[in-house]
Design a protein around this motif. Structure first.
Motif, short mmCIF file in Angstrom:
data_model
loop_
_atom_site.label_atom_id
_atom_site.label_comp_id
_atom_site.label_asym_id
_atom_site.label_seq_id
_atom_site.Cartn_x
_atom_site.Cartn_y
_atom_site.Cartn_z
N ALA A 130 0.84 -1.20 0.00
CA ALA A 130 0.00 0.00 0.00
C ALA A 130 0.87 1.25 0.00
N SER A 131 0.45 2.26 -0.73
CA SER A 131 1.14 3.54 -0.74
C SER A 131 0.10 4.65 -0.86
N GLY A 132 0.57 5.87 -0.67
CA GLY A 132 -0.34 7.00 -0.70
C GLY A 132 -0.88 7.29 0.68
N ARG A 133 -2.17 7.51 0.79
CA ARG A 133 -2.79 7.83 2.07
C ARG A 133 -3.03 6.56 2.88
N THR A 134 -1.95 6.02 3.39
CA THR A 134 -2.05 4.74 4.09
C THR A 134 -2.82 4.83 5.40
N SER A 135 -3.12 6.04 5.84
CA SER A 135 -3.99 6.19 7.01
C SER A 135 -5.39 5.67 6.71
N ARG A 136 -5.71 5.50 5.44
CA ARG A 136 -7.01 5.00 5.01
C ARG A 136 -7.01 3.48 4.84
N THR A 137 -5.94 2.83 5.24
CA THR A 137 -5.83 1.37 5.02
C THR A 137 -5.71 0.62 6.33
N ASP A 138 -6.45 1.07 7.35
CA ASP A 138 -6.41 0.37 8.63
C ASP A 138 -6.79 -1.10 8.49
N VAL A 139 -7.67 -1.37 7.57
CA VAL A 139 -8.07 -2.75 7.32
C VAL A 139 -7.68 -3.10 5.89
N MET A 140 -7.02 -4.23 5.74
CA MET A 140 -6.68 -4.73 4.41
C MET A 140 -7.20 -6.14 4.30
N GLY A 141 -7.62 -6.47 3.10
CA GLY A 141 -8.20 -7.80 2.91
C GLY A 141 -7.87 -8.38 1.56
N TRP A 142 -8.09 -9.66 1.46
CA TRP A 142 -7.95 -10.38 0.20
C TRP A 142 -9.31 -10.91 -0.24
N VAL A 200 -7.32 -8.30 7.71
CA VAL A 200 -6.46 -8.06 8.88
C VAL A 200 -6.46 -6.58 9.18
N ASP A 201 -6.39 -6.23 10.48
CA ASP A 201 -6.33 -4.81 10.82
C ASP A 201 -4.88 -4.35 10.82
N TRP A 202 -4.67 -3.05 11.09
CA TRP A 202 -3.35 -2.47 10.95
C TRP A 202 -2.36 -3.02 11.97
N THR A 203 -2.85 -3.54 13.09
CA THR A 203 -1.94 -4.09 14.09
C THR A 203 -1.51 -5.51 13.73
N GLY A 204 -2.27 -6.14 12.86
CA GLY A 204 -2.02 -7.53 12.55
C GLY A 204 -2.62 -8.50 13.54
N GLN A 205 -3.22 -7.97 14.59
CA GLN A 205 -3.73 -8.83 15.66
C GLN A 205 -5.16 -9.31 15.41
N ASN A 206 -5.92 -8.53 14.70
CA ASN A 206 -7.31 -8.91 14.41
C ASN A 206 -7.39 -9.42 12.99
N THR A 207 -7.87 -10.63 12.84
CA THR A 207 -8.00 -11.23 11.53
C THR A 207 -9.37 -11.88 11.38
N ILE A 241 -3.20 -14.79 6.86
CA ILE A 241 -3.04 -13.39 6.49
C ILE A 241 -2.17 -12.71 7.53
N ALA A 242 -1.37 -11.75 7.08
CA ALA A 242 -0.49 -11.03 8.00
C ALA A 242 -0.15 -9.67 7.41
N ARG A 243 0.35 -8.79 8.29
CA ARG A 243 0.85 -7.48 7.85
C ARG A 243 2.22 -7.28 8.45
N ASP A 244 3.03 -6.48 7.76
CA ASP A 244 4.36 -6.21 8.30
C ASP A 244 4.26 -5.17 9.41
N ASN A 245 5.36 -4.94 10.09
CA ASN A 245 5.34 -4.06 11.26
C ASN A 245 4.89 -2.65 10.93
N TYR A 304 0.25 -9.77 3.53
CA TYR A 304 0.63 -11.03 2.92
C TYR A 304 -0.53 -12.03 3.04
N LEU A 305 -0.53 -12.96 2.11
CA LEU A 305 -1.43 -14.10 2.22
C LEU A 305 -0.61 -15.35 1.92
N GLN A 306 -0.36 -16.12 2.95
CA GLN A 306 0.33 -17.39 2.80
C GLN A 306 -0.72 -18.45 2.49
#
Length: 126
Positions: A24-36, A51-58, A70-74, A80-82
């Motif tokens: 994700a790039s640009g206004r990443t404040s708008r990407t608290d939740v990402m999904g596949w 997954v939420d921005w913390t990676g803890q809620n999926t 599903i996971a997000r980097d720090n 990611y989707l493994q």
């Protein structure tokens, strides 16, 4: 605006694994939740995981939990989707999507995601 770029799609044999990425790039404040999501030929687009921005809620679609992770980097800007133990029915175009809020009632709804990537093809051959 938000830009989402997927990568990692490929042709893989049954039982194999793949890891998809979405940057994700640009206004990443708008990407608290990402999904596949994924869409197979002739079928509707379906929710896979979020997954939420913390990676803890999926959240996963029930049929895929255990094979897909599903996971997000720090920094929270790459998701990611493994995918393990792939089956022919996993063949689809996989889309990355993002939205600014986590709402458990609508997290699986494609129409509630504001931003979309261009998709990456995953083909599982038998």
């Amino acid at each position: 605006q938000v830009q989402l770029v997927e990568s990692g799609g490929a042709l893989v044999q049954v039982g194999g694994s793949l890891r998809l990425s979405c940057a994700a790039s640009g206004r990443t404040s708008r990407t608290d939740v990402m999904g596949w999501f994924r869409q197979a030929p002739g079928k509707e687009r379906e929710f896979v995981a979020a997954v939420d921005w913390t990676g803890q809620n999926t959240r996963y679609v029930g049929s895929l939990k255990g094979r897909f992770t599903i996971a997000r980097d720090n920094a929270g800007n790459t998701m990611y989707l493994q995918m393990d133990s792939l089956k022919p029915e996993d063949t689809a175009v996989y889309y990355c999507a993002a939205r600014p809020d986590w709402s458990i009632g609508t997290i699986t709804m494609a129409g509630k995601y504001a931003y979309w990537g261009q998709g990456t093809q995953v083909t599982v051959s038998s």
